[in-house]
Write a protein that holds these residues in place. Structure first.
Motif, PDB file in Angstrom:
ATOM      1  N   ASP A 118     -18.168   6.090  -2.849  1.00  0.00           N
ATOM      2  CA  ASP A 118     -16.796   6.526  -2.554  1.00  0.00           C
ATOM      3  C   ASP A 118     -15.942   6.617  -3.814  1.00  0.00           C
ATOM      4  OD1 ASP A 118     -17.394   6.710   0.107  1.00  0.00           O
ATOM      5  OD2 ASP A 118     -16.479   4.798   0.659  1.00  0.00           O
ATOM      6  N   ALA A 119     -16.137   5.658  -4.738  1.00  0.00           N
ATOM      7  CA  ALA A 119     -15.278   5.583  -5.926  1.00  0.00           C
ATOM      8  C   ALA A 119     -15.657   6.591  -6.996  1.00  0.00           C
ATOM      9  CB  ALA A 119     -15.322   4.165  -6.498  1.00  0.00           C
ATOM     10  N   PHE A 120     -16.962   6.881  -7.147  1.00  0.00           N
ATOM     11  CA  PHE A 120     -17.388   7.640  -8.330  1.00  0.00           C
ATOM     12  C   PHE A 120     -18.135   8.951  -8.034  1.00  0.00           C
ATOM     13  CE2 PHE A 120     -17.271   3.125  -9.628  1.00  0.00           C
ATOM     14  CZ  PHE A 120     -16.298   3.225 -10.612  1.00  0.00           C
ATOM     15  N   LEU A 133       0.820  -1.208   0.000  1.00  0.00           N
ATOM     16  CA  LEU A 133       0.000   0.000   0.000  1.00  0.00           C
ATOM     17  C   LEU A 133       0.853   1.257   0.000  1.00  0.00           C
ATOM     18  CD1 LEU A 133      -2.799   1.319   0.194  1.00  0.00           C
ATOM     19  CD2 LEU A 133      -2.680   1.028   2.673  1.00  0.00           C
ATOM     20  N   THR A 134       2.053   1.159   0.583  1.00  0.00           N
ATOM     21  CA  THR A 134       2.942   2.315   0.621  1.00  0.00           C
ATOM     22  C   THR A 134       3.666   2.524  -0.712  1.00  0.00           C
ATOM     23  OG1 THR A 134       4.874   1.043   1.395  1.00  0.00           O
ATOM     24  CG2 THR A 134       3.353   1.877   3.074  1.00  0.00           C
ATOM     25  N   LEU A 135       3.549   1.570  -1.633  1.00  0.00           N
ATOM     26  CA  LEU A 135       4.301   1.635  -2.881  1.00  0.00           C
ATOM     27  C   LEU A 135       3.441   1.832  -4.118  1.00  0.00           C
ATOM     28  CD1 LEU A 135       6.719  -1.372  -2.214  1.00  0.00           C
ATOM     29  CD2 LEU A 135       7.131   1.048  -1.741  1.00  0.00           C
ATOM     30  N   ILE A 136       2.186   1.343  -4.094  1.00  0.00           N
ATOM     31  CA  ILE A 136       1.349   1.411  -5.294  1.00  0.00           C
ATOM     32  C   ILE A 136       0.008   2.047  -4.956  1.00  0.00           C
ATOM     33  CG2 ILE A 136       2.426  -0.606  -6.363  1.00  0.00           C
ATOM     34  CD1 ILE A 136       0.077  -2.285  -5.469  1.00  0.00           C
ATOM     35  N   PRO A 137      -0.648   2.702  -5.923  1.00  0.00           N
ATOM     36  CA  PRO A 137      -1.941   3.342  -5.656  1.00  0.00           C
ATOM     37  C   PRO A 137      -3.064   2.325  -5.510  1.00  0.00           C
ATOM     38  CG  PRO A 137      -1.385   3.535  -7.974  1.00  0.00           C
ATOM     39  CD  PRO A 137      -0.191   2.917  -7.295  1.00  0.00           C
ATOM     40  N   ALA A 138      -3.994   2.606  -4.614  1.00  0.00           N
ATOM     41  CA  ALA A 138      -5.136   1.714  -4.400  1.00  0.00           C
ATOM     42  C   ALA A 138      -6.357   2.152  -5.203  1.00  0.00           C
ATOM     43  CB  ALA A 138      -5.492   1.670  -2.914  1.00  0.00           C
ATOM     44  N   ASP A 139      -6.250   3.251  -5.947  1.00  0.00           N
ATOM     45  CA  ASP A 139      -7.412   3.789  -6.653  1.00  0.00           C
ATOM     46  C   ASP A 139      -8.049   2.804  -7.644  1.00  0.00           C
ATOM     47  OD1 ASP A 139      -9.057   6.211  -6.821  1.00  0.00           O
ATOM     48  OD2 ASP A 139      -8.440   6.227  -8.914  1.00  0.00           O
ATOM     49  N   PRO A 140      -7.254   2.052  -8.444  1.00  0.00           N
ATOM     50  CA  PRO A 140      -7.897   1.083  -9.344  1.00  0.00           C
ATOM     51  C   PRO A 140      -8.738   0.040  -8.609  1.00  0.00           C
ATOM     52  CG  PRO A 140      -5.628   1.459 -10.006  1.00  0.00           C
ATOM     53  CD  PRO A 140      -5.810   2.137  -8.687  1.00  0.00           C
ATOM     54  N   LEU A 141      -8.244  -0.420  -7.458  1.00  0.00           N
ATOM     55  CA  LEU A 141      -9.027  -1.363  -6.648  1.00  0.00           C
ATOM     56  C   LEU A 141     -10.314  -0.714  -6.167  1.00  0.00           C
ATOM     57  CD1 LEU A 141      -6.464  -3.187  -4.327  1.00  0.00           C
ATOM     58  CD2 LEU A 141      -8.061  -4.270  -5.907  1.00  0.00           C
ATOM     59  N   ARG A 142     -10.225   0.530  -5.753  1.00  0.00           N
ATOM     60  CA  ARG A 142     -11.387   1.249  -5.238  1.00  0.00           C
ATOM     61  C   ARG A 142     -12.485   1.341  -6.297  1.00  0.00           C
ATOM     62  NH1 ARG A 142     -12.605   6.875  -4.347  1.00  0.00           N
ATOM     63  NH2 ARG A 142     -10.801   7.435  -5.602  1.00  0.00           N
ATOM     64  N   LYS A 143     -12.100   1.574  -7.540  1.00  0.00           N
ATOM     65  CA  LYS A 143     -13.073   1.705  -8.618  1.00  0.00           C
ATOM     66  C   LYS A 143     -13.626   0.354  -9.081  1.00  0.00           C
ATOM     67  CE  LYS A 143     -11.931   6.166 -10.679  1.00  0.00           C
ATOM     68  NZ  LYS A 143     -11.367   6.780  -9.506  1.00  0.00           N
ATOM     69  N   ALA A 144     -12.822  -0.704  -8.964  1.00  0.00           N
ATOM     70  CA  ALA A 144     -13.273  -2.030  -9.405  1.00  0.00           C
ATOM     71  C   ALA A 144     -14.162  -2.718  -8.373  1.00  0.00           C
ATOM     72  CB  ALA A 144     -12.065  -2.917  -9.710  1.00  0.00           C
ATOM     73  N   LEU A 168     -25.047  -5.709  -0.357  1.00  0.00           N
ATOM     74  CA  LEU A 168     -25.755  -4.641  -1.066  1.00  0.00           C
ATOM     75  C   LEU A 168     -25.339  -3.274  -0.524  1.00  0.00           C
ATOM     76  CD1 LEU A 168     -27.882  -3.711  -3.089  1.00  0.00           C
ATOM     77  CD2 LEU A 168     -29.625  -4.085  -1.321  1.00  0.00           C
ATOM     78  N   ALA A 169     -25.256  -3.157   0.795  1.00  0.00           N
ATOM     79  CA  ALA A 169     -24.821  -1.893   1.393  1.00  0.00           C
ATOM     80  C   ALA A 169     -23.380  -1.563   0.995  1.00  0.00           C
ATOM     81  CB  ALA A 169     -24.943  -1.976   2.920  1.00  0.00           C
ATOM     82  N   LEU A 170     -22.538  -2.585   0.938  1.00  0.00           N
ATOM     83  CA  LEU A 170     -21.151  -2.382   0.512  1.00  0.00           C
ATOM     84  C   LEU A 170     -21.083  -1.867  -0.923  1.00  0.00           C
ATOM     85  CD1 LEU A 170     -19.145  -5.415   1.953  1.00  0.00           C
ATOM     86  CD2 LEU A 170     -18.475  -3.021   2.149  1.00  0.00           C
ATOM     87  N   ILE A 171     -21.917  -2.415  -1.791  1.00  0.00           N
ATOM     88  CA  ILE A 171     -21.942  -1.968  -3.195  1.00  0.00           C
ATOM     89  C   ILE A 171     -22.274  -0.479  -3.267  1.00  0.00           C
ATOM     90  CG2 ILE A 171     -23.195  -2.156  -5.392  1.00  0.00           C
ATOM     91  CD1 ILE A 171     -23.550  -5.165  -4.717  1.00  0.00           C
ATOM     92  N   LEU A 172     -23.324  -0.069  -2.552  1.00  0.00           N
ATOM     93  CA  LEU A 172     -23.741   1.329  -2.579  1.00  0.00           C
ATOM     94  C   LEU A 172     -22.664   2.246  -1.999  1.00  0.00           C
ATOM     95  CD1 LEU A 172     -27.460   0.872  -1.444  1.00  0.00           C
ATOM     96  CD2 LEU A 172     -26.608   1.247  -3.770  1.00  0.00           C
ATOM     97  N   LYS A 173     -22.070   1.815  -0.866  1.00  0.00           N
ATOM     98  CA  LYS A 173     -21.065   2.655  -0.208  1.00  0.00           C
ATOM     99  C   LYS A 173     -19.799   2.761  -1.047  1.00  0.00           C
ATOM    100  CE  LYS A 173     -19.138   4.841   3.334  1.00  0.00           C
ATOM    101  NZ  LYS A 173     -17.780   5.050   2.815  1.00  0.00           N
ATOM    102  N   THR A 174     -19.296   1.643  -1.566  1.00  0.00           N
ATOM    103  CA  THR A 174     -18.047   1.680  -2.336  1.00  0.00           C
ATOM    104  C   THR A 174     -18.241   2.383  -3.679  1.00  0.00           C
ATOM    105  OG1 THR A 174     -18.484  -0.569  -3.168  1.00  0.00           O
ATOM    106  CG2 THR A 174     -17.053  -0.358  -1.232  1.00  0.00           C
ATOM    107  N   ALA A 175     -19.426   2.254  -4.294  1.00  0.00           N
ATOM    108  CA  ALA A 175     -19.698   2.967  -5.541  1.00  0.00           C
ATOM    109  C   ALA A 175     -19.731   4.472  -5.296  1.00  0.00           C
ATOM    110  CB  ALA A 175     -21.019   2.494  -6.143  1.00  0.00           C
TER     111      ALA A 175
END
Length: 253
Positions: free
Chosen positions: A248-250, A91-102, A239-246
C-alpha cells in the motif's frame, strides 16, 4: 453477491481478530473492493460497526474463561478510548502518509523481535503492579489509542506485543486484554464517525453478524490450543501486515 462476499470476509476477519488481531487486513480491503466509489470515511465507519461487534463477542467469550488483569487493562481502556478519539480528530488536520510509509518497517522490527525471542509470551508472569503498572498501562493506551484513531492497521498486533513484553503476559492473557482495549478504540472511532454521518448501518450490521460468528470460532480455537497457537497465528498475521502495508505504501499506484 456483494453482501455474500462481505459477510464471508467479515467471518474470516472476525476469526483472525479473535485469535491474534489484524482482521482489518481482510475486512477493509473487501469493503473498498466491493464499493470503490463510496466515501473512504463511510467504508471505515461501516467496518468499525462489524469490527466492534466481533471484538465485543470475543472479549465476552475470553472474559468468561481467562482471567482479565484489570490493573493494567482498565487504565489502558480509558486512555485508549480518549486518545483514539483525539487521533481521529487529528486525522482531519495532519497527513497520515508518513505513518503509512513507516509502518512496514515498524512491523518488521516487531516480527523480528517476536521470532528471535522464542519464549516470548509462552509463560504468564505479570511483571508490574501498583503505580508502575497503572502508568505503563496509561502510556500504552495513549500511544496505541492515538495510533488507532489516526491510522489503525496493526493495532491489535501492537496491543498484543505490548501486553506480552511490558506486562509479562502470555499470548492468551495478552489476547483477552487486547480485545477489551481494542473494543474501546473501536467504540471511540465509531462514535466520532457516526456523529459525522459516516456509517452505512444496514451493511455494517449484516457484516457484524459474520464478524461475530467468526470471532466465536477464533476465540474457541485460541482457548482450546493455548498461547503457542496464538503466537503462531500472531507471527503469520504480522507477516501478512508487513506485506500488505508495504504494498500500500510503496507499490500501489
Amino acid at each position: 453477491m456483494e453482501l455474500a462476499f462481505l459477510a464471508a470476509a467479515a467471518f474470516l476477519a472476525g476469526l483472525i481478530d479473535a485469535v491474534a488481531g489484524g482482521g482489518g487486513l481482510v475486512q477493509i480491503p473487501a469493503l473498498f473492493s466491493a464499493y470503490p466509489n463510496l466515501s473512504p470515511a463511510t467504508l471505515i465507519g461501516t467496518n468499525k460497526v462489524a469490527a466492534m461487534s466481533g471484538t465485543a463477542a470475543a472479549a465476552w467469550r475470553y472474559g468468561r474463561r481467562v482471567r482479565v488483569y484489570w490493573g493494567a487493562t482498565g487504565p489502558a481502556i480509558v486512555a485508549a478510548f480518549l486518545f483514539s478519539m483525539l487521533g481521529a480528530y487529528a486525522l482531519t488536520l495532519i497527513p497520515a502518509d508518513p505513518l503509512r510509509k513507516a509502518l512496514p518497517f515498524v512491523l518488521l522490527l516487531l516480527l523480528g523481535y517476536t521470532v528471535a525471542k522464542k519464549n516470548l509470551g509462552t509463560e504468564h508472569a505479570p511483571s508490574l503492579s501498583g503505580r508502575a503498572e497503572r502508568w505503563a498501562a496509561i502510556g500504552v493506551g495513549i500511544v496505541i489509542g492515538f495510533y488507532d484513531g489516526i491510522f489503525g492497521p496493526g493495532t491489535g498486533s501492537f496491543l498484543m506485543i505490548a501486553f506480552v513484553r511490558i506486562f509479562g503476559y502470555d499470548f492468551l492473557h495478552a489476547s483477552v486484554s487486547t480485545k477489551f482495549v481494542n473494543l474501546a478504540t473501536n467504540l471511540a472511532a465509531l462514535l466520532l464517525l457516526a456523529a459525522k454521518g459516516h456509517i452505512w448501518w444496514q451493511l455494517g450490521l449484516i457484516m457484524a453478524v459474520g464478524n461475530v460468528a467468526g470471532s466465536q470460532v477464533g476465540s474457541r480455537l485460541a482457548l482450546k490450543h493455548g498461547s503457542g497457537f496464538v503466537r503462531k497465528v500472531f507471527i503469520f498475521v504480522v507477516l501478512a501486515l508487513i506485506l500488505k502495508t508495504a504494498y500500500d505504501a510503496f507499490l500501489r499506484g
